[in-house]
Design a protein around this motif. Sequence first.
Motif, PDB file in Angstrom:
ATOM      1  N   VAL A 196       0.822  -1.219   0.000  1.00 35.56           N
ATOM      2  CA  VAL A 196       0.000   0.000   0.000  1.00 35.56           C
ATOM      3  C   VAL A 196       0.852   1.264   0.000  1.00 35.56           C
ATOM      4  N   ASP A 197       0.238   2.297  -0.575  1.00 33.27           N
ATOM      5  CA  ASP A 197       0.742   3.659  -0.454  1.00 33.27           C
ATOM      6  C   ASP A 197      -0.238   4.286   0.540  1.00 33.27           C
ATOM      7  N   ALA A 198       0.245   4.683   1.706  1.00 35.14           N
ATOM      8  CA  ALA A 198      -0.715   5.071   2.744  1.00 35.14           C
ATOM      9  C   ALA A 198      -0.209   6.235   3.574  1.00 35.14           C
ATOM     10  N   LYS A 199      -1.166   7.006   4.092  1.00 32.33           N
ATOM     11  CA  LYS A 199      -0.837   8.132   4.966  1.00 32.33           C
ATOM     12  C   LYS A 199      -1.137   7.699   6.402  1.00 32.33           C
ATOM     13  N   GLN A 200      -0.139   7.869   7.268  1.00 33.65           N
ATOM     14  CA  GLN A 200      -0.324   7.434   8.651  1.00 33.65           C
ATOM     15  C   GLN A 200      -1.245   8.399   9.402  1.00 33.65           C
ATOM     16  N   ILE A 201      -2.231   7.856  10.119  1.00 34.13           N
ATOM     17  CA  ILE A 201      -3.161   8.692  10.905  1.00 34.13           C
ATOM     18  C   ILE A 201      -2.840   8.572  12.384  1.00 34.13           C
ATOM     19  N   THR A 202      -2.707   7.349  12.859  1.00 38.54           N
ATOM     20  CA  THR A 202      -2.281   7.112  14.243  1.00 38.54           C
ATOM     21  C   THR A 202      -1.148   6.097  14.161  1.00 38.54           C
ATOM     22  N   GLN A 203      -0.708   5.639  15.322  1.00 39.69           N
ATOM     23  CA  GLN A 203       0.414   4.693  15.320  1.00 39.69           C
ATOM     24  C   GLN A 203       0.101   3.449  14.484  1.00 39.69           C
ATOM     25  N   THR A 204      -1.154   3.012  14.523  1.00 41.73           N
ATOM     26  CA  THR A 204      -1.477   1.763  13.826  1.00 41.73           C
ATOM     27  C   THR A 204      -2.434   1.942  12.650  1.00 41.73           C
ATOM     28  N   LEU A 205      -3.003   3.130  12.509  1.00 37.09           N
ATOM     29  CA  LEU A 205      -4.034   3.323  11.489  1.00 37.09           C
ATOM     30  C   LEU A 205      -3.511   4.169  10.318  1.00 37.09           C
ATOM     31  N   TYR A 206      -3.828   3.742   9.128  1.00 35.60           N
ATOM     32  CA  TYR A 206      -3.397   4.438   7.910  1.00 35.60           C
ATOM     33  C   TYR A 206      -4.607   4.714   7.036  1.00 35.60           C
ATOM     34  N   ARG A 207      -4.517   5.772   6.236  1.00 33.05           N
ATOM     35  CA  ARG A 207      -5.509   5.955   5.177  1.00 33.05           C
ATOM     36  C   ARG A 207      -4.827   5.562   3.863  1.00 33.05           C
ATOM     37  N   ILE A 208      -5.481   4.661   3.136  1.00 31.02           N
ATOM     38  CA  ILE A 208      -4.873   4.122   1.918  1.00 31.02           C
ATOM     39  C   ILE A 208      -5.028   5.120   0.773  1.00 31.02           C
ATOM     40  N   LYS A 209      -3.914   5.416   0.109  1.00 24.89           N
ATOM     41  CA  LYS A 209      -3.959   6.307  -1.065  1.00 24.89           C
ATOM     42  C   LYS A 209      -3.858   5.478  -2.350  1.00 24.89           C
ATOM     43  N   GLY A 210      -3.125   4.401  -2.289  1.00 29.05           N
ATOM     44  CA  GLY A 210      -2.963   3.545  -3.469  1.00 29.05           C
ATOM     45  C   GLY A 210      -2.527   2.154  -3.037  1.00 29.05           C
ATOM     46  N   MET A 211      -2.571   1.243  -3.971  1.00 30.53           N
ATOM     47  CA  MET A 211      -2.169  -0.144  -3.685  1.00 30.53           C
ATOM     48  C   MET A 211      -1.603  -0.734  -4.955  1.00 30.53           C
ATOM     49  N   VAL A 212      -0.620  -1.571  -4.802  1.00 27.91           N
ATOM     50  CA  VAL A 212      -0.085  -2.220  -5.995  1.00 27.91           C
ATOM     51  C   VAL A 212       0.206  -3.686  -5.671  1.00 27.91           C
ATOM     52  N   GLU A 213      -0.191  -4.558  -6.573  1.00 31.74           N
ATOM     53  CA  GLU A 213      -0.044  -5.995  -6.343  1.00 31.74           C
ATOM     54  C   GLU A 213       1.347  -6.444  -6.786  1.00 31.74           C
ATOM     55  N   LYS A 214       2.059  -7.093  -5.885  1.00 28.29           N
ATOM     56  CA  LYS A 214       3.382  -7.673  -6.162  1.00 28.29           C
ATOM     57  C   LYS A 214       4.301  -6.724  -6.951  1.00 28.29           C
ATOM     58  N   PRO A 215       4.609  -5.548  -6.391  1.00 29.19           N
ATOM     59  CA  PRO A 215       5.464  -4.605  -7.128  1.00 29.19           C
ATOM     60  C   PRO A 215       6.943  -5.020  -7.070  1.00 29.19           C
ATOM     61  N   SER A 216       7.723  -4.500  -7.991  1.00 25.42           N
ATOM     62  CA  SER A 216       9.167  -4.683  -7.874  1.00 25.42           C
ATOM     63  C   SER A 216       9.624  -3.773  -6.729  1.00 25.42           C
ATOM     64  N   LEU A 217      10.806  -4.020  -6.212  1.00 21.42           N
ATOM     65  CA  LEU A 217      11.322  -3.223  -5.084  1.00 21.42           C
ATOM     66  C   LEU A 217      11.332  -1.735  -5.451  1.00 21.42           C
ATOM     67  N   GLU A 218      11.711  -1.422  -6.698  1.00 19.51           N
ATOM     68  CA  GLU A 218      11.784  -0.015  -7.129  1.00 19.51           C
ATOM     69  C   GLU A 218      10.394   0.621  -7.166  1.00 19.51           C
ATOM     70  N   ASP A 219       9.382  -0.156  -7.542  1.00 26.87           N
ATOM     71  CA  ASP A 219       8.028   0.415  -7.688  1.00 26.87           C
ATOM     72  C   ASP A 219       7.206   0.371  -6.400  1.00 26.87           C
TER      73      ASP A 219
END
Length: 310
Positions: A196-219
Motif C-alpha cells: 500500500v501507499d498510505a498516509k499514517q493517521i495514528t500509530q497503527t491506522l493508515y488511510r490508503i492512497k494507493g495499492m499495488v499488487e506484487k510490485p518490484s522493489l523499485e516500484d
Amino acid sequence: MTVGKVCNGHTPGVQGVRILTRAAKQIRKAVIPVAGLGTRFLPATKSLPKEMLPIVDKPLVQYAVEEAVSAGINQIVFVTGRNKRTIEDHFDVSFELEVMLQRANKAHLLPKLREISEMATFCYVRQQEARGLGHAVLCAKPLIDGEDFVVLLADEILHAPVSALQQMLNLYQIRPGPMVGLQAVEQAAVSQYGIVDAKQITQTLYRIKGMVEKPSLEDAPSNLSVVGRYILPHTIFAQLEKTTSGVGNEIQLTDALKALAGRMPVYGVCLEGERFDAGDKAGFLKATVALGLSDPQVGQTLRTYLKQLD
Ligand code: UTP
C-alpha cells in the motif's frame, strides 16, 4: 444502509478530533475464497485443496472459519471451485463417521466433530475458473445483500492473542468503512505481496492512497503489505465488475480497492501478531511449528524434539 453520525472520536490517536463517520453495524457475513489452484503446493494440491492442508489437527480453512465465528460472524460464504468438494464435506454433518465412532466406542470424539458443522451457516458459490482473488470475491455478490462483509484468506495465518479479524472489527466499530489488515515486510519481500501507499493517521491506522499488487522493489510505495483480511462495502462489487485483468492476468482485489480508495476513505490497520503465509511451503512449516508449540497436546513433545535438534 449508512447513517451520517458525528463521532466524538475516542479512537486511539484521534482523541479530541470530531470526525464525520457512519454508524457501525454488526457484520454478519464472511467470504472465504477457496477456489485457487494452489500451485505453490503442488503436487500436494493436485487433488487436495490447499485450504484443507492441516496445521496440527485442523485444516487451514477451519482456522479461518473459527476466526470469523469468534469475531461474531455467523454466515460463511465459501467461493469454491473444481476439486474443492472436501471443504463442503468438512463443514457438513458426517453421519456415517458419527455412527462408526459410536460403534467403535469413540463417542468422546463426536462433540469436536459436531462443533464444526454447527458453528455457523455455510453457503457455497462456484468460481468456474480461477481468474483471481478479485473475481472470486465478485462471485459472492448474489449472497451478500447490500451490507458490509469481511473476506478472509485461509492460507494467511496471524498468530496473535487477539485475532486479526477481531483487531480490525474493533477499529471498525469506531471507523466503519472499508479496511485492510497490514503488516510491514522486509524490503526484499515486497514483490510477493499487495503493497500500500498510505498516509499514517495514528500509530497503527493508515488511510490508503494507493495499492499495488506484487510490485518490484523499485516500484513499491512502502513496505506495508496487505494481510489477507478485508472489511469491504457492497460497492466493491460494482468496482470489481469494472476491474480488468491485472498482475498475472488475474482480476485483482487490490486494483478494485485502489479505485475505491479514490472515492471514499479506505483504512489500513497494522495488525499485531506473527504472520504466516501458509500457502507457501516454508511459511506452512513455520506455522506448523508455531501452532504446534502452543498446542496443549503436542506442544511439549515438539518443544523437546526441537531442543534436541539444537
Ligand atoms: P492465493 O493466490 O494465495 O492462492 O489466493 P492460489 O492462487 O490458490 O495459490 P498459488 O499462488 O497458485 O499457490 C488466496 C486465496 O484466494 C483463493 C485461493 O483459493 C486462496 O485461498 N483464490 C485465489 C480463489 O478463490 N480464486 C482465485 O481465482 C484465486
